[in-house]
Scaffold this motif. Structure first.
Motif, PDB file in Angstrom:
ATOM      1  N   GLU A   1       0.878  -1.091  -0.188  1.00 61.33           N
ATOM      2  CA  GLU A   1      -0.024   0.118  -0.389  1.00 61.33           C
ATOM      3  C   GLU A   1       0.752   1.251  -0.173  1.00 61.33           C
ATOM      4  N   LEU A   2       1.615   1.544   0.779  1.00 62.23           N
ATOM      5  CA  LEU A   2       2.899   1.845   0.546  1.00 62.23           C
ATOM      6  C   LEU A   2       3.377   2.485  -0.488  1.00 62.23           C
ATOM      7  N   HIS A   3       3.975   1.070  -1.217  1.00 61.19           N
ATOM      8  CA  HIS A   3       4.684   0.859  -2.480  1.00 61.19           C
ATOM      9  C   HIS A   3       3.573   2.143  -2.847  1.00 61.19           C
ATOM     10  N   SER A   4       2.620   1.815  -3.296  1.00 59.69           N
ATOM     11  CA  SER A   4       1.310   2.840  -4.359  1.00 59.69           C
ATOM     12  C   SER A   4       1.855   3.757  -4.225  1.00 59.69           C
ATOM     13  N   TYR A   5       1.486   4.140  -3.216  1.00 63.11           N
ATOM     14  CA  TYR A   5       1.501   5.971  -2.238  1.00 63.11           C
ATOM     15  C   TYR A   5       2.758   6.580  -2.900  1.00 63.11           C
ATOM     16  N   ALA A   6       4.076   5.624  -2.981  1.00 58.67           N
ATOM     17  CA  ALA A   6       5.198   6.718  -3.385  1.00 58.67           C
ATOM     18  C   ALA A   6       5.317   6.475  -4.699  1.00 58.67           C
ATOM     19  N   ILE A   7       3.830   6.072  -5.127  1.00 59.35           N
ATOM     20  CA  ILE A   7       4.502   5.851  -6.827  1.00 59.35           C
ATOM     21  C   ILE A   7       3.807   6.541  -7.296  1.00 59.35           C
ATOM     22  N   LYS A   8       2.473   7.149  -6.748  1.00 59.72           N
ATOM     23  CA  LYS A   8       1.919   8.299  -6.905  1.00 59.72           C
ATOM     24  C   LYS A   8       2.752   9.384  -6.382  1.00 59.72           C
ATOM     25  N   MET A   9       3.149   9.552  -5.567  1.00 57.30           N
ATOM     26  CA  MET A   9       3.910  10.982  -5.321  1.00 57.30           C
ATOM     27  C   MET A   9       4.830  10.780  -5.966  1.00 57.30           C
ATOM     28  N   GLY A  10       5.516   9.749  -6.856  1.00 56.55           N
ATOM     29  CA  GLY A  10       6.195   9.758  -7.765  1.00 56.55           C
ATOM     30  C   GLY A  10       7.879   9.540  -7.708  1.00 56.55           C
ATOM     31  N   TRP A  11       8.086   9.344  -6.053  1.00 57.12           N
ATOM     32  CA  TRP A  11       9.150   8.885  -4.671  1.00 57.12           C
ATOM     33  C   TRP A  11      10.133   7.913  -5.685  1.00 57.12           C
ATOM     34  N   ALA A  12       8.432   6.979  -6.269  1.00 60.63           N
ATOM     35  CA  ALA A  12       9.322   6.133  -6.007  1.00 60.63           C
ATOM     36  C   ALA A  12      10.909   5.691  -7.138  1.00 60.63           C
ATOM     37  N   GLU A  13      10.431   6.455  -7.925  1.00 59.84           N
ATOM     38  CA  GLU A  13      11.636   6.399  -9.379  1.00 59.84           C
ATOM     39  C   GLU A  13      12.471   7.530  -8.636  1.00 59.84           C
ATOM     40  N   SER A  14      12.416   8.446  -8.071  1.00 61.41           N
ATOM     41  CA  SER A  14      13.313   9.451  -8.169  1.00 61.41           C
ATOM     42  C   SER A  14      14.197   9.989  -7.001  1.00 61.41           C
ATOM     43  N   ASP A  15      13.548   8.887  -5.661  1.00 57.98           N
ATOM     44  CA  ASP A  15      14.245   9.036  -4.425  1.00 57.98           C
ATOM     45  C   ASP A  15      14.972   7.835  -4.308  1.00 57.98           C
ATOM     46  N   VAL A  16      15.899   8.559  -4.753  1.00 53.85           N
ATOM     47  CA  VAL A  16      17.210   7.272  -4.111  1.00 53.85           C
ATOM     48  C   VAL A  16      17.169   6.691  -2.665  1.00 53.85           C
ATOM     49  N   PHE A  17      16.830   6.813  -1.824  1.00 54.30           N
ATOM     50  CA  PHE A  17      16.385   6.038  -0.436  1.00 54.30           C
ATOM     51  C   PHE A  17      15.005   5.530  -0.835  1.00 54.30           C
ATOM     52  N   VAL A  18      14.108   6.038  -1.285  1.00 53.68           N
ATOM     53  CA  VAL A  18      12.778   5.200  -1.259  1.00 53.68           C
ATOM     54  C   VAL A  18      13.068   3.912  -2.061  1.00 53.68           C
ATOM     55  N   SER A  19      13.303   4.420  -3.274  1.00 49.81           N
ATOM     56  CA  SER A  19      13.470   2.725  -4.510  1.00 49.81           C
ATOM     57  C   SER A  19      14.809   2.226  -3.844  1.00 49.81           C
ATOM     58  N   ASN A  20      15.726   2.665  -2.816  1.00 45.75           N
ATOM     59  CA  ASN A  20      15.904   1.384  -2.491  1.00 45.75           C
ATOM     60  C   ASN A  20      16.012   0.763  -0.945  1.00 45.75           C
TER      61      ASN A  20
END
Ligand SMILES: *[C@@H]1O[C@H](CO)[C@@H](O)[C@H](O)[C@H]1NC(C)=O
Ligand SMILES: *[C@@H]1O[C@H](CO)[C@@H](O)[C@H](O)[C@H]1NC(C)=O
Ligand SMILES: *[C@@H]1O[C@H](CO)[C@@H](O)[C@H](O)[C@H]1NC(C)=O
Ligand SMILES: *[C@@H]1O[C@H](CO)[C@@H](O)[C@H](O)[C@H]1NC(C)=O
Length: 644
Positions: free
Chosen positions: A234-253
């Motif tokens: 669920e958090l992952h989909s939130y991160a995708i929505k916010m665009g962090w999943a790819e743009s933020d190094v710490f989030v993606s790792n």
């Protein structure tokens, strides 16, 4: 109150002299200048200007210049002090910052909320909890406890002290909280309070707080550790929505780490693939998960990519790779990893890696290499000794297992349940197996308190039963408060080995009544016992129940047992029917064994049919032909004899 704080700062301040504390002459000039400046009209503006200069110096890390300015200031206000203290802290001079805090209070300045949040943060970081608590009482006196920034700092302090519930209370008391306050709390819960974390996560959603990237990282790490896959997704989909999943190094790792921890290989890989290679931090998670899942080539690929990018494998990665090599008995891979280990200098002093190396060589049958690594280990730990011991056992060198155990006792390395059960098992297989040696190890187990351990008990039961001492087996078994499937199987096997069919059946019943699920091995032990004791009806019942009641498909060995059991009693057609239905109806060995029973019972009708089956199954095998032709020859002889 103020005085009390100063007294308690004693140990912090008195043992410490700031490296850049002013000398006597600057102090003298400070007083003269201070006196002069009182007569200057626009002193407030001057203070403001000075503060800004000090701040600029602090920002650039020129702390000496900042202090010089500070010393020369005739009048200071609370902002001056705050800038000085937080500047010292920011530049890594925490103890100096605390010194100035003491000075500030002693000169009669009253802290502002930002003084408190800086100072509390330092006490918390430095583990000066007692001092922190005293500052808390000043916070209360000055009526700043409900200030959000001070509150956050206090929460951090109490979290650091392990007073989680108290921190939560402070948190709940705050009239307003921002996302930083939430993060403070989440960070504090760290690895442990995951149930709190989950609760906080839902509460955060309820209260409409918008999480930021840091919140995300704290939460997802906790979810990974606890394998809360759904919440994490669920958090992952939130991160995708916010665009962090790819743009933020710490989030993606942290996403890669999360999926690795949850064991979802595909999602881990997918999250990994979106990270530009130079930004990957989570290499080691990926190597570990591939290794854990036995995917040697993928693990090796990531492992080599790490080398290309100059990333250092972690101990966990190395151990995972070595474990993979032992599991697959892949000595080539194991040696490659060993080379890496040597190259990176990991071989010395890390007993996890040393143990994994010893284990790898042992499992691959190169016991000499295991021994040579063991001999070069700087410190012989229990793990290292156990690895060598299990390697000896794996290679069937039982005498060395026993000798190593003696050495571990002599050199006060000690032993655990693994060493003990391995030694007991080895002893029972060695030439020096005797009731005496078994009793000796049993006493050892009792004295060290390992006699109630399941692995140790099972190996003791196993040893006693090999020596024919079923009574001792029962004694060991009866000690166990909650025997599991393996313990039950051991005691059933002990009875089976000593041809006690009825006891096996009774134990099987007890086991099932306890709600335990017998496995293939358990059933094989029971059937073997039935065969030895000639218990045809019971054997048939047990065999039938395997599939119909317990849902276990009988193996080849189970069928072999049944064929012997039925064949021995002359129930040849029944055995024939059984084998024809089995998926092993193409196994010439079992059929041959049935054929032998036909011969013993001189049953030509069945014998002929079986002869046909066997010769059809293995038309090319001369041994089978010889066997059957002998058999047929015998019959013909007998038949001729009959008609003469
Ligand atoms: C090592 O591999 C085995 C399977 O071969 C697995 O059960 C075990 O958990 C692994 N241990 C580690 C430390 O990865
Ligand atoms: C069944 O028992 C007989 C002795 O009664 C033995 O010779 C035979 O090997 C046993 N069969 C199996 C499969 O254990
Ligand atoms: C052979 O065995 C079957 C039962 O398995 C029996 O019915 C039959 O009479 C036996 N034949 C001889 C000749 O003993
Ligand atoms: C017997 O048949 C099974 C499939 O039912 C097969 O897997 C196995 O290899 C066969 N064995 C022989 C000896 O042909």
């Amino acid at each position: 109150m103020r005085k009390k704080i100063l007294v308690s700062f004693g140990p912090v301040i008195s043992t410490f002299t700031p490296t850049f504390v002013r000398n006597a002459s600057t102090t003298a000039s400070f007083f003269s200048q201070r006196f002069d400046s009182y007569f200057q009209p626009n002193s407030r503006d001057r203070v403001y200007a000075c503060n800004r200069d000090i701040e600029a110096h602090m920002k650039h890390g020129s702390i000496e210049s900042a202090l010089k300015l500070f010393d020369e200031m005739p009048i200071r206000d609370i902002i001056t002090w705050n800038i000085l203290i937080s500047g010292c802290k920011r530049n890594g001079f925490s103890r100096e910052a605390l010194y100035y805090y003491g000075q500030m209070v002693s000169q009669g300045f009253v802290e502002s909320s930002s003084t408190f949040s800086t100072v509390l943060g330092m006490f918390s970081d430095e583990g000066l909890h007692q001092e922190g608590l005293q500052v808390h009482s000043r916070v209360v006196v000055l009526g700043l406890s409900l200030n959000m920034y001070v509150g956050s700092a206090l929460i951090d302090l109490y979290m650091n002290m392990g007073l989680v519930n108290f921190a939560l209370r402070l948190f709940n008391d705050l009239p307003e909280r921002n996302v930083a306050t939430w993060n403070q709390l989440l960070r504090g819960f760290g690895e442990f309070g995951i149930s709190h974390k989950l609760e906080l996560y839902f509460r955060m959603k309820r209260e409409g707080v918008v999480p930021n990237q840091l919140t995300f990282c704290y939460l997802i790490r906790g979810f990974g550790n606890e394998r809360f896959a759904n919440e994490g997704k669920e958090l992952h989909s939130y991160a995708i929505k916010m665009g962090w999943a790819e743009s933020d190094v710490f989030v993606s790792n942290s996403l890669v780490d999360f999926y690795c921890a949850c064991g979802s290989l595909i999602d881990a890989k997918r999250s990994f693939q979106v990270i530009p290679t130079e930004d990957v931090i989570s290499w080691n998670s990926l190597v570990s998960i591939y290794a854990y899942n036995g995917l040697a080539s993928n693990a090796l690929e990531i492992f080599s990519m790490m080398q290309v990018w100059g990333k250092k494998p972690s101990i966990r990665s190395f151990v995972g790779m070595l474990n993979l090599s032992s599991g697959n008995v892949n000595i080539l891979l194991g040696k490659q990893v060993h080379c890496f280990v040597l190259k990176l200098g990991f071989d010395h002093g890390n007993s996890y890696i040393q143990s994994a190396l010893i284990d790898m060589y042992g499992k691959c049958g190169e016991i000499e290499s295991s021994v040579s690594i063991y001999e070069n280990v700087p410190r012989r730990t229990l793990e290292v000794c156990n690895s060598l011991m299990t390697s000896f056992a794996w290679c069937g060198i039982v005498e060395d297992v026993i000798e190593l155990f003696g050495l571990m006792v002599d050199e006060a390395i000690g032993f655990d349940e693994v060493s003990l059960s391995t030694t007991v098992n080895a002893m029972s297989k060695s030439s020096c197996a005797s009731l005496k040696s078994c009793k000796l190890l049993h006493t050892c187990a009792v004295k060290s308190g390992f006699d109630l351990n399941h692995a140790v008990s099972c190996s003791l039961i196993n040893s006693y039963s090999r020596l024919g001492h079923v009574k001792s087996c029962c004694q060991v078994f009866e000690q166990l408060s909650s025997p599991n499937v393996i313990c039950f199987t051991s005691i059933i096997s002990a009875h089976s080995r000593n041809k006690m069919g009825m006891e096996c059946l009774k134990l099987l019943e007890v086991m099932i009544n306890e709600g335990l699920k017998p496995d293939k091995v358990t059933f094989l032990c029971v059937l073997t016992a039935c065969n030895y004791s000639g218990m045809v009806q019971e054997g048939k019942m047990v065999f039938d129940s395997m599939k119909s009641v317990h849902g276990i498909d009988p193996d080849r060995q189970h069928f072999a047992c049944m064929v012997d059991l039925l064949g021995h009693r002359g129930l040849l057609e029944e055995a024939e029917r059984l084998l024809k239905q089995a998926q092993f109806n193409n196994d010439s060995l079992i059929w041959s064994s049935l054929l032998r029973h036909c011969r013993t019972h001189q049953n030509e009708t069945v014998g002929r049919r079986i002869t046909q089956i066997v010769t059809k199954l293995e038309p090319e095998n001369p041994a089978v032909w010889l066997h059957t032709s002998n058999f047929i020859g015998n019959w013909q002889e007998r038949c001729n004899w009959k008609y003469i």
